[in-house]
Scaffold this motif. Structure first.
Motif, PDB file in Angstrom:
ATOM      1  N   LEU A  90       0.824  -1.311  -0.102  1.00  0.00           N
ATOM      2  CA  LEU A  90       0.030  -0.080  -0.024  1.00  0.00           C
ATOM      3  C   LEU A  90       1.008   1.311  -0.140  1.00  0.00           C
ATOM      4  CD1 LEU A  90      -2.902   1.388   0.115  1.00  0.00           C
ATOM      5  CD2 LEU A  90      -2.628   1.209   2.855  1.00  0.00           C
ATOM      6  N   ALA A  91       1.848   1.401   0.797  1.00  0.00           N
ATOM      7  CA  ALA A  91       2.948   2.473   0.704  1.00  0.00           C
ATOM      8  C   ALA A  91       3.563   2.485  -0.567  1.00  0.00           C
ATOM      9  CB  ALA A  91       3.837   2.072   1.823  1.00  0.00           C
ATOM     10  N   GLY A  92       4.031   1.381  -1.118  1.00  0.00           N
ATOM     11  CA  GLY A  92       4.435   1.397  -2.549  1.00  0.00           C
ATOM     12  C   GLY A  92       3.549   2.151  -3.627  1.00  0.00           C
ATOM     13  N   LYS A  93       2.456   1.923  -3.609  1.00  0.00           N
ATOM     14  CA  LYS A  93       1.367   2.343  -4.363  1.00  0.00           C
ATOM     15  C   LYS A  93       1.582   4.004  -4.460  1.00  0.00           C
ATOM     16  CE  LYS A  93      -3.741   3.211  -4.854  1.00  0.00           C
ATOM     17  NZ  LYS A  93      -4.927   2.880  -4.437  1.00  0.00           N
ATOM     18  N   TYR A  94       1.743   4.548  -3.189  1.00  0.00           N
ATOM     19  CA  TYR A  94       1.820   6.007  -3.267  1.00  0.00           C
ATOM     20  C   TYR A  94       3.042   6.581  -3.431  1.00  0.00           C
ATOM     21  CZ  TYR A  94      -2.852   6.156  -0.891  1.00  0.00           C
ATOM     22  OH  TYR A  94      -4.225   6.068  -1.108  1.00  0.00           O
ATOM     23  N   LEU A  95       4.220   5.807  -2.921  1.00  0.00           N
ATOM     24  CA  LEU A  95       5.714   6.368  -3.083  1.00  0.00           C
ATOM     25  C   LEU A  95       6.126   5.954  -4.637  1.00  0.00           C
ATOM     26  CD1 LEU A  95       7.103   5.011   0.069  1.00  0.00           C
ATOM     27  CD2 LEU A  95       6.354   7.368  -0.563  1.00  0.00           C
ATOM     28  N   TYR A  96       5.331   5.061  -5.211  1.00  0.00           N
ATOM     29  CA  TYR A  96       6.025   4.582  -6.474  1.00  0.00           C
ATOM     30  C   TYR A  96       4.623   4.380  -7.618  1.00  0.00           C
ATOM     31  CZ  TYR A  96      10.419   3.974  -4.081  1.00  0.00           C
ATOM     32  OH  TYR A  96      11.491   4.174  -3.299  1.00  0.00           O
ATOM     33  N   PRO A  97       4.176   5.523  -8.003  1.00  0.00           N
ATOM     34  CA  PRO A  97       2.721   5.314  -8.629  1.00  0.00           C
ATOM     35  C   PRO A  97       2.936   4.785 -10.093  1.00  0.00           C
ATOM     36  CG  PRO A  97       3.145   7.590  -8.390  1.00  0.00           C
ATOM     37  CD  PRO A  97       4.222   6.688  -7.444  1.00  0.00           C
ATOM     38  N   ASP A  98       4.054   5.068 -10.482  1.00  0.00           N
ATOM     39  CA  ASP A  98       4.250   4.491 -12.197  1.00  0.00           C
ATOM     40  C   ASP A  98       4.819   3.256 -11.998  1.00  0.00           C
ATOM     41  OD1 ASP A  98       3.088   6.935 -13.029  1.00  0.00           O
ATOM     42  OD2 ASP A  98       4.699   8.018 -12.900  1.00  0.00           O
ATOM     43  N   CYS A  99       5.012   2.406 -11.044  1.00  0.00           N
ATOM     44  CA  CYS A  99       5.713   1.341 -10.977  1.00  0.00           C
ATOM     45  C   CYS A  99       5.085  -0.020 -10.612  1.00  0.00           C
ATOM     46  CB  CYS A  99       7.132   1.381 -10.168  1.00  0.00           C
ATOM     47  SG  CYS A  99       8.037   2.610 -10.632  1.00  0.00           S
ATOM     48  N   ASP A 100       5.244  -1.357 -10.871  1.00  0.00           N
ATOM     49  CA  ASP A 100       4.688  -2.261 -10.574  1.00  0.00           C
ATOM     50  C   ASP A 100       5.515  -2.656  -9.241  1.00  0.00           C
ATOM     51  OD1 ASP A 100       3.098  -2.625 -12.680  1.00  0.00           O
ATOM     52  OD2 ASP A 100       4.395  -3.781 -13.779  1.00  0.00           O
ATOM     53  N   VAL A 101       4.766  -2.831  -8.049  1.00  0.00           N
ATOM     54  CA  VAL A 101       5.370  -2.868  -6.715  1.00  0.00           C
ATOM     55  C   VAL A 101       5.168  -4.295  -6.251  1.00  0.00           C
ATOM     56  CG1 VAL A 101       5.367  -1.847  -4.304  1.00  0.00           C
ATOM     57  CG2 VAL A 101       4.902  -0.317  -6.198  1.00  0.00           C
ATOM     58  N   THR A 102       6.154  -5.013  -5.903  1.00  0.00           N
ATOM     59  CA  THR A 102       6.101  -6.171  -5.077  1.00  0.00           C
ATOM     60  C   THR A 102       6.781  -5.910  -3.583  1.00  0.00           C
ATOM     61  OG1 THR A 102       8.191  -7.036  -6.215  1.00  0.00           O
ATOM     62  CG2 THR A 102       6.059  -7.388  -7.454  1.00  0.00           C
ATOM     63  N   ALA A 103       6.601  -7.181  -2.942  1.00  0.00           N
ATOM     64  CA  ALA A 103       7.357  -7.313  -1.660  1.00  0.00           C
ATOM     65  C   ALA A 103       7.742  -8.625  -1.519  1.00  0.00           C
ATOM     66  CB  ALA A 103       6.357  -6.681  -0.484  1.00  0.00           C
TER      67      ALA A 103
END
Length: 274
Positions: free
Chosen positions: A185-198
């Motif tokens: 969820l944090a990655g969605k806001y910090l890197y909106p133009d990227c595919d975020v995985t954990a």
């Protein structure tokens, strides 16, 4: 504004399989007494041996990559141990951390990866992320151990950057997937133009979890869950400020054998450890 984090979520609801050892009163002690300077000792957090091991192991990884020459130096582990003051620790901490440093130097997992962020593990609280869902707003706190960048190609004509958020672990305990949920969820806001995985990487077993992803619908569910927790948490704190005598009703105790290892058992009148 209301706030939430993985830490707060874990205090509200136990991880799967830990229901019998979860106690809301510990959360109450931590949050209601923090503002009272005269009771600072009550809420001071006593670090366990295993938490110390994890923190020092992460600091060791940070030192290796802050000074990459140490990865190839014949006495690289010893020099990192000196920087961590490892030789002043008790034997069980010193030996386990040294073993992890030696393993990491022999096979540095982050080598040749594009590191965006690598924290030492003892930094101050990071700036909050403002999360807005419909009419609800709250601040989200997410402290990352490591973030790396990769390129994920969907087609020949299109490519998107992939951000992987990594949390370092030690020991054999199962990872709590809610922590990955908060990171996504944090990655969605910090890197909106990227595919975020954990993912989780265990520095002791040298194993990595599978990549964890979340659909937009799942991210909305996570945000609503955290918003609910943030609101209820503030309501409970405000209710306690209005009437401190209702403390044990707001934060009900759950005494048991787990009280023996609780940081607050000395001050808790319900503790089964007394």
């Amino acid at each position: 504004m209301d706030f939430a984090s993985y830490h707060l979520w874990s205090q509200f609801e136990p991880a799967l399989g830990w229901e019998d050892t979860h106690c809301q009163m510990q959360r109450g002690w931590r949050w209601t007494q923090t503002a009272r300077s005269e009771d600072a000792q009550i809420v001071s957090f006593t670090e366990t041996i295993w938490q110390k091991v994890g923190k020092l192991a992460q600091q060791g990884v940070y030192e290796f990559h802050r000074d990459p020459l140490l990865l190839k130096h014949p006495r690289g582990c010893e020099r990192v141990a000196d920087r961590l003051y490892l030789y002043y620790e008790v034997a069980v901490v010193r030996d386990r951390v040294m073993q992890m440093l030696q393993q990491y130097q022999a096979d540095p997992w982050l080598r040749d990866r594009e590191i965006i962020l690598l924290n030492r593990g003892d930094e101050s609280i990071p700036p909050p992320i403002e999360v807005c869902i419909k009419e609800a707003k709250f601040y989200l706190y997410a402290a990352f151990d490591c973030i790396i960048r990769a390129v994920y190609r969907k087609s020949v004509a299109q490519s998107r950057q992939q951000i992987e958020i990594i949390d370092f672990k030690t020991g054999i305990a199962d990872s709590d997937l809610r922590q990955a949920d908060v990171y996504l969820l944090a990655g969605k806001y910090l890197y909106p133009d990227c595919d975020v995985t954990a993912s989780f990487y265990n520095l002791e077993t040298m194993t990595s979890s599978e990549l964890i992803t979340a659909t937009p619908a799942r991210l909305d569910e996570i945000a609503h869950k955290l918003a609910t927790i943030a609101k209820l948490h503030q309501q409970q704190l405000q209710a306690y400020q209005r009437d401190p005598t209702c403390f044990d009703r707001l934060f009900p105790p759950h005494p048991g054998t787990h009280c023996r290892s609780c940081n607050f058992n000395y001050h808790c009148t319900y503790s089964a450890a007394q």
